[in-house]
Design a protein around this motif. Structure first.
Motif, PDB file in Angstrom:
ATOM      1  N   SER A   2      20.779 -48.347  21.881  1.00  0.00           N
ATOM      2  CA  SER A   2      21.672 -48.238  23.028  1.00  0.00           C
ATOM      3  C   SER A   2      23.137 -48.336  22.586  1.00  0.00           C
ATOM      4  O   SER A   2      23.989 -47.616  23.093  1.00  0.00           O
ATOM      5  N   TRP A   3      23.425 -49.249  21.646  1.00  0.00           N
ATOM      6  CA  TRP A   3      24.785 -49.417  21.158  1.00  0.00           C
ATOM      7  C   TRP A   3      25.262 -48.139  20.490  1.00  0.00           C
ATOM      8  O   TRP A   3      26.408 -47.717  20.697  1.00  0.00           O
ATOM      9  N   ILE A   4      24.415 -47.507  19.697  1.00  0.00           N
ATOM     10  CA  ILE A   4      24.778 -46.267  19.011  1.00  0.00           C
ATOM     11  C   ILE A   4      25.077 -45.168  20.032  1.00  0.00           C
ATOM     12  O   ILE A   4      26.072 -44.448  19.903  1.00  0.00           O
ATOM     13  N   ASP A   6      26.063 -45.564  23.166  1.00  0.00           N
ATOM     14  CA  ASP A   6      27.321 -45.913  23.833  1.00  0.00           C
ATOM     15  C   ASP A   6      28.520 -45.631  22.935  1.00  0.00           C
ATOM     16  O   ASP A   6      29.547 -45.122  23.392  1.00  0.00           O
ATOM     17  N   PHE A   7      28.394 -45.968  21.656  1.00  0.00           N
ATOM     18  CA  PHE A   7      29.481 -45.737  20.705  1.00  0.00           C
ATOM     19  C   PHE A   7      29.762 -44.246  20.555  1.00  0.00           C
ATOM     20  O   PHE A   7      30.917 -43.816  20.586  1.00  0.00           O
ATOM     21  N   ARG A 106      32.281 -53.575  26.180  1.00  0.00           N
ATOM     22  CA  ARG A 106      30.841 -53.446  25.987  1.00  0.00           C
ATOM     23  C   ARG A 106      30.476 -53.223  24.520  1.00  0.00           C
ATOM     24  O   ARG A 106      29.503 -53.764  24.021  1.00  0.00           O
ATOM     25  N   LEU A 107      31.285 -52.431  23.817  1.00  0.00           N
ATOM     26  CA  LEU A 107      30.960 -52.077  22.440  1.00  0.00           C
ATOM     27  C   LEU A 107      31.359 -53.148  21.423  1.00  0.00           C
ATOM     28  O   LEU A 107      30.732 -53.277  20.381  1.00  0.00           O
TER      29      LEU A 107
END
Length: 108
Positions: A2-4, A6-7, A106-107
């Protein structure tokens, strides 16, 4: 994962912003009449880490037509200079909150 996602989404958004701002600024430079409506907008900030603030202020300043002008001593407001101030100050605040502040929080 999910982080990837979003990034990558934020990175693509930011690249689109830079290209779009460059094109708008270039078009304004080559036309005989300027369409700039400069102004200052105070962007309220919730507490952010030093890293988040550094990233936010640099990304805003690296986008043509915008500049991080001043940070209040208590770090609760960021004063922005915007070259194309269309609509109300509240619209600009909401835009930067939604597209810059929240994703950075968030990131990072």
């Amino acid at each position: 994962m999910s982080w990837i996602r979003d990034f990558l989404g934020f990175t693509l958004f930011y690249l689109k912003e830079v290209v779009s701002a460059n094109l708008k600024l270039a078009a304004d430079i080559v036309t005989p009449r300027s369409h700039a409506t400069p102004g200052f907008v105070a962007l309220p900030l919730e507490p952010m880490s030093d890293m988040q603030l550094l990233l936010l202020t640099n990304l805003i300043s690296m986008t043509p037509g915008t500049l991080s002008f001043d940070l209040s001593q208590d770090r609760s407001r960021l004063l922005l200079h915007v070259m194309y101030l269309k609509g109300s100050h509240d619209d600009v605040r909401r835009y930067f909150e939604k597209h810059y502040v929240r994703p950075i929080r968030r990131l990072f």
